[in-house]
Design a protein around this motif. Structure first.
Motif, PDB file in Angstrom:
ATOM      1  N   LYS A 150      51.949  48.756  38.944  1.00 49.42           N
ATOM      2  CA  LYS A 150      52.705  47.718  39.846  1.00 49.42           C
ATOM      3  C   LYS A 150      51.820  47.557  41.073  1.00 49.42           C
ATOM      4  O   LYS A 150      51.669  46.189  41.545  1.00 49.42           O
ATOM      5  N   LYS A 154      49.171  42.839  41.282  1.00 51.11           N
ATOM      6  CA  LYS A 154      49.179  41.741  41.679  1.00 51.11           C
ATOM      7  C   LYS A 154      48.361  41.465  42.885  1.00 51.11           C
ATOM      8  O   LYS A 154      48.318  40.313  43.734  1.00 51.11           O
ATOM      9  N   SER A 155      47.337  42.217  43.270  1.00 49.17           N
ATOM     10  CA  SER A 155      46.462  42.271  44.394  1.00 49.17           C
ATOM     11  C   SER A 155      45.031  41.929  44.067  1.00 49.17           C
ATOM     12  O   SER A 155      44.641  42.157  42.879  1.00 49.17           O
ATOM     13  N   HIS A 156      44.739  40.700  44.502  1.00 50.86           N
ATOM     14  CA  HIS A 156      43.210  40.262  44.436  1.00 50.86           C
ATOM     15  C   HIS A 156      42.154  41.001  45.117  1.00 50.86           C
ATOM     16  O   HIS A 156      41.033  40.531  45.073  1.00 50.86           O
ATOM     17  N   ASP A 193      43.198  43.370  40.332  1.00 49.87           N
ATOM     18  CA  ASP A 193      44.065  42.890  38.975  1.00 49.87           C
ATOM     19  C   ASP A 193      43.444  42.536  38.033  1.00 49.87           C
ATOM     20  O   ASP A 193      43.831  42.076  36.833  1.00 49.87           O
TER      21      ASP A 193
END
Length: 286
Positions: A150, A154-156, A193
């Motif tokens: 999780k 979604k983190s770059h 990600d």
DNA sequence: AGAGGTGTTGTGCC
DNA sequence: TGGCACAACACCTC
């Protein structure tokens, strides 16, 4: 320097030494170190019993009688030790908790970065933003693969500073972050990600095992950490990359290199920890 | 011998 | 708001 294993080592030592002891009075020599101001801080503690000592991430939580908690962070070089009353102090001893049994619990901190804060147990203490926002402890039960997926999904951001962020996972500092990335063969500049599920599970297990092993070894002594008994930790002998720049990688023999990532010294093996193809060319490291 | 590195959290900035 | 640089501080190394 104390990361989670060092703080846990201190917690266990202090529990043996001072759990059940009662405060007679307190002296504060460096006012900025305590909240509220020293007059109130010291007055509040008189006659309180140290019921137990908890830990959350890198924070120590001294639980006193009367629903009072002292939230204490050692930052870089903070140390607690217990001495007989009146034995010599150093110029870096900033707070002395005089106990009723002719001993003193002392806080020493050469860089004066540490802080201690007195708050109501259960309400104020747990509401402290840094505690309220803290991520799960790095144990098998609390750091699940589902959670890792999780937060990574979604983190770059790049992974090194990501691992140091206490609101995502509690307790990792610069040393263990480098170590677990080497164990999981992940480059510190990898965007989170792009980490595969297999790598993520390897990383998760590395974090859990490494922290457990470091606690068993009483922490890592680099620079100045020592246990509440004044002894060095053992885990520095198990480090694979931290502080080993120029030495051969234990897996492949390639020289360990040291670079700067998000302002932090970062050690890794360029052969075992390659950048994923998707991230190549994104960085010009020097 | 002065500058820079050292690590953690909280802040201040854009 | 979130992401990043930097301050807090002292000691050690180059």
């Amino acid at each position: 320097m104390p990361e989670l294993p060092e703080v846990e080592t201190v917690r266990r030592g202090l529990t043996q030494l001072v759990a059940g002891a009662t405060i007679d009075h307190v002296e504060v020599f460096y006012p900025k170190m305590v909240t509220p101001e020293p007059e109130v801080f010291t007055a509040e503690l008189i006659g309180r019993k140290i019921e137990k000592i908890d830990r959350r991430g890198k924070y120590l939580l001294f639980r006193f009688s009367g629903n009072l908690t002292m939230v204490s962070h050692l930052r870089m070089e903070g140390k607690y030790d217990v001495q007989p009353e009146g034995s010599p102090v150093t110029k870096h001893t900033h707070v002395i908790f005089h106990l009723t049994d002719e001993r003193e619990l002392r806080y020493t901190d050469t860089r004066k970065f540490g802080r201690m804060r007195l708050l109501k147990t259960g309400t104020e203490a747990e509401a402290l933003p840094s505690l309220a926002k803290m991520g799960p402890e790095p144990t098998a039960d609390t750091l699940t693969l589902t959670y890792m997926q999780k937060i990574f999904g979604k983190s770059h951001k790049i992974i090194k500073p990501f691992l140091l962020d206490q609101s995502r996972i509690a307790g990792l500092g610069n040393i263990y972050a480098d170590e677990v990335l080497w164990l999981a063969k992940i480059n510190p500049l990898t965007p989170v990600d792009t980490v595969t599920d297999d790598q993520l599970e390897t990383l998760r297990q590395a974090i859990i095992a490494e922290i457990k092993k470091a606690i068993a070894g009483h922490g890592t002594t680099v620079h100045s950490f020592s246990t509440a008994f004044g002894e060095a930790g053992q885990f520095q002998n198990d480090l694979h990359v931290y502080g080993r720049e120029g030495e051969p990688c234990e897996r492949c023999g390639t020289e360990i290199v040291k670079i700067k990532v998000a302002q932090r010294g970062t050690h890794y093996c360029p052969h075992c920890q390659p950048l994923p193809p998707s991230a190549e060319g994104m960085f010009d490291d020097d």
